[in-house]
Design a protein around this motif. Structure first.
Motif, short mmCIF file in Angstrom:
data_model
loop_
_atom_site.label_atom_id
_atom_site.label_comp_id
_atom_site.label_asym_id
_atom_site.label_seq_id
_atom_site.Cartn_x
_atom_site.Cartn_y
_atom_site.Cartn_z
N VAL A 114 34.04 -3.19 10.96
CA VAL A 114 35.26 -3.61 11.65
C VAL A 114 35.06 -3.22 13.12
N ILE A 115 35.00 -4.23 13.98
CA ILE A 115 34.50 -4.04 15.34
C ILE A 115 35.60 -4.30 16.35
N GLY A 116 35.90 -3.28 17.16
CA GLY A 116 36.85 -3.44 18.24
C GLY A 116 38.26 -3.62 17.75
N GLY A 117 38.99 -4.54 18.41
CA GLY A 117 40.42 -4.67 18.18
C GLY A 117 41.17 -3.89 19.25
N SER A 118 42.48 -3.94 19.18
CA SER A 118 43.28 -3.25 20.20
C SER A 118 44.41 -2.47 19.57
N ILE A 119 44.81 -1.41 20.23
CA ILE A 119 45.99 -0.62 19.87
C ILE A 119 46.84 -0.49 21.11
N ASN A 120 48.11 -0.88 20.98
CA ASN A 120 49.01 -0.91 22.13
C ASN A 120 48.44 -1.76 23.25
N GLU A 121 47.81 -2.88 22.86
CA GLU A 121 47.25 -3.87 23.77
C GLU A 121 46.10 -3.34 24.61
N ILE A 122 45.47 -2.26 24.17
CA ILE A 122 44.30 -1.71 24.85
C ILE A 122 43.08 -1.99 23.99
N PRO A 123 42.12 -2.82 24.48
CA PRO A 123 40.92 -3.12 23.69
C PRO A 123 40.09 -1.86 23.44
N LEU A 124 39.52 -1.79 22.24
CA LEU A 124 38.76 -0.62 21.83
C LEU A 124 37.27 -0.95 21.74
N ASN A 125 36.44 0.05 22.02
CA ASN A 125 35.00 -0.12 21.82
C ASN A 125 34.54 0.55 20.53
N LEU A 126 35.49 0.88 19.65
CA LEU A 126 35.18 1.57 18.41
C LEU A 126 34.65 0.60 17.36
N MET A 127 33.91 1.15 16.42
CA MET A 127 33.48 0.40 15.24
C MET A 127 33.62 1.32 14.03
N TRP A 128 34.29 0.82 13.01
CA TRP A 128 34.42 1.55 11.75
C TRP A 128 33.65 0.82 10.67
N VAL A 129 33.01 1.60 9.81
CA VAL A 129 32.13 1.04 8.79
C VAL A 129 32.62 1.47 7.41
N TYR A 130 32.83 0.49 6.54
CA TYR A 130 33.25 0.79 5.17
C TYR A 130 32.04 0.67 4.25
N ASP A 131 31.72 1.75 3.54
CA ASP A 131 30.62 1.75 2.59
C ASP A 131 31.18 1.34 1.23
#
Length: 369
Positions: free
Chosen positions: A130-147
């Motif tokens: 799951v790559i990026g997305g925004s919280i409170n309209e602020i784009p994120l550079n985070l990536m979460w990985v589901y195993d």
């Protein structure tokens, strides 16, 4: 005075530490791996509790390789739904209509540690990204990985820039992410497209022409090593092997609607009339999928598709009671006829989940391991 005694062997050398215990007593570990690879995957979370060595074996690449060689891998469907302004994950076991599966066909997954709006999704082997997305309209550079093997989330390496509503595609074991960022600085311009290598855990920029860098993406797909990313007007295509960029054809742009899936080189989505159509990249033409009209509704909105073991899997929001929505699923075998037209046959279709009214399908994915 305390005397310390050291036990030695007959040769005067200290004893060697005992070897690691075998996975299964009296069996070589490679044989044990062969045995474990034949066990249905939905037992793995419980088997991982047997011991640390079993947990290590079940998460190893050797087990996945053996399952692939023995053709014992299984594919499961994963759903991301928006329910009451929050996001929920579910999985549907393969062959969910079979009575041989000793548990419910669909069950909830742990919620992702954060709730981004507009992330991109990618699947590599047993992991969902799951790559990026925004919280409170602020784009994120985070990536979460589901195993998928162990039903858990973990944070992955961060991108160079934050993104929302980006396009993503997997080619040759690497994840390519395009757009989703406002090009208002040199760093964002250089990193408008990035590639992630899971083997090294590193993100790297992908050089891109200036004229494509301001596009925000609403759909994406990979066809024969080319990543297609659709913006509100037009779209771009990146040929990974050649390292070249281009514009999508006008015919593809006008006909692409909603979230698509690629099966055997054909890109499927639904048209403005709610019918499923397939786009032949080589012929640059859209063709209606024949043979499924009576078994499926008109997909005017809310339907999403995925390649499921070489078949077309369609998930949509059906009509439930006044306070509920039924999540429907259809498994469709598709092929190209002798006259070049596309035909399909519904293998299975049913309600897989009932959720509160107002819920919507965000995305669906398929993972094989």
């Amino acid at each position: 005075m305390t005397t310390t005694t050291t036990t030695t062997t007959s040769g005067g050398q200290p004893p060697r530490p005992s070897a690691e215990p075998q996975l299964i007593p009296d069996l070589p570990d490679d044989v044990s791996i062969n045995c474990l690879s034949r066990i249905p995957r939905y037992y793995y979370p419980k088997l991982s509790l047997v011991s640390r060595s079993w947990r290590s074996a079940i998460t190893s690449s050797a087990l996945f390789t053996t399952r692939s060689l023995l053709h014992t891998t299984q594919t499961s469907l994963y759903l991301n739904l928006r329910i009451n302004y929050s996001f929920h994950w579910y999985t549907l076991l393969s062959n969910c209509h079979s009575r041989k599966i000793p548990q419910k066909p669909i069950f909830p997954l742990p919620r992702i540690p954060f709730q981004p709006v507009g992330p991109a999704f990618a699947v590599l082997g047993p992991k969902i990204y799951v790559i990026g997305g925004s919280i409170n309209e602020i784009p994120l550079n985070l990536m979460w990985v589901y195993d998928c093997r162990f039903n858990r989330w973990e944070e992955g390496p961060r991108m160079k820039v934050g993104r929302e509503f980006a396009a993503a595609g997997v080619v040759d074991g690497k994840i390519y992410v395009l757009g989703g960022c406002v090009v208002d600085s040199w760093a964002r311009s250089v990193n408008w497209a990035e590639v992630f290598d899971p083997d090294t855990g590193l993100w790297a920029p992908v050089p891109s022409p200036i004229e494509v860098r301001e596009k925000w993406m609403h759909a994406s797909a990979v066809v024969e090593g080319r990543v297609y990313a659709m913006a509100d007007r037009g779209g771009v295509v990146y040929d990974v092997g050649l390292g070249k960029w281009g514009n999508v054809s006008k015919r593809l742009d006008l006909g692409w609607r909603g979230r698509a899936a690629v099966v055997r080189g054909v890109l499927y989505c639904y048209d403005y009339l709610g019918k499923i159509r397939g786009y032949d990249v080589e012929e640059d033409v859209w063709k209606e999928l024949r043979g499924v009209g009576k078994g499926l509704p008109r997909f005017l909105c809310g339907a999403t598709m995925v390649n499921f073991d070489g078949r077309l899997c369609v998930v949509w929001e059906g009509k439930g009671s006044g306070k509920e929505v039924e999540i429907m699923c259809a498994d469709i075998e598709v092929w190209k006829d002798g006259d070049g037209m596309l035909s399909g046959r519904i293998l299975w279709s049913d309600v897989i989940l009932t959720v509160p009214n107002g819920a919507a399908i965000v995305h669906c994915m398929a993972s094989e391991f």
